[in-house]
Enzyme design. Sequence first.
Site, PDB file in Angstrom:
ATOM      1  N   HIS A 186      -0.008  -0.504 -14.760  1.00 33.72           N
ATOM      2  CA  HIS A 186      -0.842  -0.911 -13.482  1.00 33.72           C
ATOM      3  C   HIS A 186      -1.770  -1.552 -14.554  1.00 33.72           C
ATOM      4  CE1 HIS A 186       0.371   0.809  -9.502  1.00 33.72           C
ATOM      5  NE2 HIS A 186       0.580  -0.308  -9.908  1.00 33.72           N
ATOM      6  N   ARG A 293      18.235 -14.296 -11.421  1.00 35.41           N
ATOM      7  CA  ARG A 293      19.408 -13.720 -12.548  1.00 35.41           C
ATOM      8  C   ARG A 293      19.835 -12.114 -11.740  1.00 35.41           C
ATOM      9  NH1 ARG A 293      16.617 -15.141 -17.457  1.00 35.41           N
ATOM     10  NH2 ARG A 293      18.230 -16.250 -18.717  1.00 35.41           N
ATOM     11  N   ARG A 329      22.484 -16.601  -8.787  1.00 36.36           N
ATOM     12  CA  ARG A 329      23.467 -16.767  -9.571  1.00 36.36           C
ATOM     13  C   ARG A 329      24.154 -15.856  -9.445  1.00 36.36           C
ATOM     14  NH1 ARG A 329      22.637 -16.738 -15.905  1.00 36.36           N
ATOM     15  NH2 ARG A 329      22.580 -14.986 -15.831  1.00 36.36           N
ATOM     16  N   GLU A 428      27.191 -24.229 -19.337  1.00 31.22           N
ATOM     17  CA  GLU A 428      26.829 -22.817 -20.985  1.00 31.22           C
ATOM     18  C   GLU A 428      28.266 -22.522 -21.298  1.00 31.22           C
ATOM     19  OE1 GLU A 428      25.688 -19.049 -19.717  1.00 31.22           O
ATOM     20  OE2 GLU A 428      26.547 -18.551 -17.332  1.00 31.22           O
ATOM     21  N   ASN A 451      21.178 -21.250 -23.694  1.00 32.82           N
ATOM     22  CA  ASN A 451      20.892 -19.381 -24.119  1.00 32.82           C
ATOM     23  C   ASN A 451      22.617 -18.731 -24.752  1.00 32.82           C
ATOM     24  OD1 ASN A 451      18.321 -19.687 -23.826  1.00 32.82           O
ATOM     25  ND2 ASN A 451      19.019 -17.950 -22.530  1.00 32.82           N
ATOM     26  N   ASP A 452      23.051 -19.364 -23.834  1.00 31.87           N
ATOM     27  CA  ASP A 452      24.971 -18.750 -24.316  1.00 31.87           C
ATOM     28  C   ASP A 452      25.721 -20.600 -24.910  1.00 31.87           C
ATOM     29  OD1 ASP A 452      25.389 -16.532 -23.879  1.00 31.87           O
ATOM     30  OD2 ASP A 452      25.093 -16.928 -21.396  1.00 31.87           O
ATOM     31  N   ARG A 462      24.239 -14.382 -31.676  1.00 32.23           N
ATOM     32  CA  ARG A 462      22.901 -14.495 -32.635  1.00 32.23           C
ATOM     33  C   ARG A 462      22.379 -13.360 -32.555  1.00 32.23           C
ATOM     34  NH1 ARG A 462      19.526 -15.375 -26.858  1.00 32.23           N
ATOM     35  NH2 ARG A 462      21.699 -15.286 -25.895  1.00 32.23           N
ATOM     36  N   CYS A 499      17.997 -24.045 -17.574  1.00 33.40           N
ATOM     37  CA  CYS A 499      17.298 -22.639 -17.530  1.00 33.40           C
ATOM     38  C   CYS A 499      17.957 -22.139 -18.330  1.00 33.40           C
ATOM     39  CB  CYS A 499      17.952 -21.948 -15.557  1.00 33.40           C
ATOM     40  SG  CYS A 499      19.741 -22.390 -16.318  1.00 33.40           S
TER      41      CYS A 499
HETATM   42  C1  PEP Z   1      21.807 -18.851 -20.889  1.00 37.68           C
HETATM   43  O1  PEP Z   1      23.335 -18.502 -21.125  1.00 37.68           O
HETATM   44  O2  PEP Z   1      20.875 -20.179 -21.085  1.00 37.68           O
HETATM   45  C2  PEP Z   1      21.431 -18.582 -19.708  1.00 37.68           C
HETATM   46  C3  PEP Z   1      20.518 -19.158 -18.353  1.00 37.68           C
HETATM   47  O3  PEP Z   1      22.350 -17.689 -18.927  1.00 37.68           O
HETATM   48  P1  PEP Z   1      21.775 -16.138 -19.851  1.00 37.68           P
HETATM   49  O4  PEP Z   1      20.436 -16.189 -20.588  1.00 37.68           O
HETATM   50  O5  PEP Z   1      21.546 -15.144 -18.608  1.00 37.68           O
HETATM   51  O6  PEP Z   1      22.874 -15.234 -20.502  1.00 37.68           O
HETATM   52 MG    MG Z   2      23.977 -17.941 -19.438  1.00 32.41          MG
END
Ligand code: PEP
Ligand code: MG
Length: 566
Positions: A186, A293, A329, A428, A451-452, A462, A499
């Site tokens: 808080h 997510r 998702r 992805e 990201n993936d 990574r 995303c």
């Molecule tokens: C991604 O892989 O870019 C993605 C948005 O999914 P997450 O980061 O949840 O694997």
């Molecule tokens: Mg992903």
Amino acid sequence: MLKGTAASDGIGIGRILLLEETTLEYTPHAVDDPNAEVERFRRAIDQLVADTVRDAAALRETAGEKEALIMEGHISLINDPALKGETENLILGGQCAEAAYETMCDMFIGIFSSMEDEMMRQRAADVRDIKAGLLRILLGVKEVKVSDAPKGTVLLTKELTPSVTAGIKKGNIVGIITETGGKTSHSAILARALEIPAVLSVANATGTLKNGQPVIVDGSAGIVIPEPSFDVLNEYAEKRDKFLREKAELEKFRGMKTKGADGAEYELVCNIGKADDANKVVEFDGEGVGLFRTEFLFMDRSSVPTEEEQFAAYQKAALVLKGKPLIIRTLDIGGDKEIPYMGLEKEENPFMGFRAIRYCLKNRELFRIQLRAILRASAFGDIKIMFPLITCVEELREGKAMVEDIKRELALLGIPFNRNIDVGIMVETAAAAAIADVLAKEAAFFSIGTNDLTGYTMACDRGNGNVAYLYSALQPAVLRMIERTIRCGREAGIPVGMCGEAAANEKLIPLLISFGLTEFSVSAPSVLRVRKCISKWTKAEADRVAAKAMSLSTEAEVASYLATVV
Ligand code: PEP
Ligand code: MG
């Protein structure tokens, strides 16, 4: 220099006001007239409720509705029948009101502190706050008034309680330092709502720092600098002014549509992990949710959430968003997202293993429950379904077939849902990008998960420091994957969003505009910054930049070229 948790952005420069805990000492004693003591206790409770109502009203003025609600939450705690009733029983047994109330509060504090859920642990701090409030009234001890603090005050306290916060005058308090509290406490929420730079959980801060001492609070970096030198002071004064200028500049984008310099419109939505985060989307002016997510609903618990629990979460997010788009998702477990109770086998290569859509299609009952919950929630907002980690068209077909089955079942049962719900996919994996033309014929939309996609395209993990240098969305290979995915989506006439974290990367934005991305999904606090970045570009200028960037051979060349244009 002292380190702590960066809890509220910005830089505060001022003098310390140490809020020492007033000693609320008393000698527990037996009472002669328990009934009169119960009356004294009840009067104190009434007084505490009245004070809390007043503090909540003050917070509503200075911080806002949500923060006032935190304070009003105290009122229900104060009036909690178990806490009040059991205290009265102890008093009737002969204890004084102070000792009885302290015993009961400490019991509640113990219970809440041992809970796993961060929100419940937070309740322990709330009970500590009301305990101190009631003891103060019973003992007739005056509270330290923060409202009298002069301009340029940095508050230093063990724990920032809502009742202390209620007294804060925004113009006077320029920084907050505490010894306890994390990013979601808080204290942190209140500091952010008041837009006061705050560094929390600074070990032994009240022992190290002194009342009246000059200090710098860097709430963005999580550091506190006591007795700064003249040069450091100047450096931070400049940083503070820059921060405030940029903030004011960004505020101009609040409530605006997301448009390029040529008037082209884009959708700017957010990534969330919990239904409650939908409130943040509204607060930060996001235009909806591009990625919910859902695996977070499955984490931090010991069993799979039921259909009703999932339905409640999806419905809640939809209702908060009031008709704005909400892309949910389906469960994306495996890889780095472990859920112990689901009993996933240890694998040699978890990122390439039995995870996400692969796992769901083999655990159909689990998947069916989630799809049913999403479909039922689709009657309450603009919900779309998105499958993670698609690599071949069969996975999409199988998933869609299950959606159709459940639709039939719900229709037969007369349960409302959106019959035209869109079913799209995350792009992805390198495989999905390679067959984006094929997938685009059967998916209602794409959302690129950089990201993936970066990891799978560059064949690099990574988390592995030895190969982390390869992990960049500006790698020519990744840029080609992104360009191809967007082009295939465009040619098939379906919307393509992004995303992954790269959607908020200022350098990448002109390229995404040029390729034809229609939706950017970013973390809620990034919304205004990304809206501003997008506003700088016309399609024609973005095309020129993209043509040049795509002609370059290395990541370093791309990165340094883009650094010259943003
Ligand atoms: C991604 O892989 O870019 C993605 C948005 O999914 P997450 O980061 O949840 O694997
Ligand atoms: Mg992903």
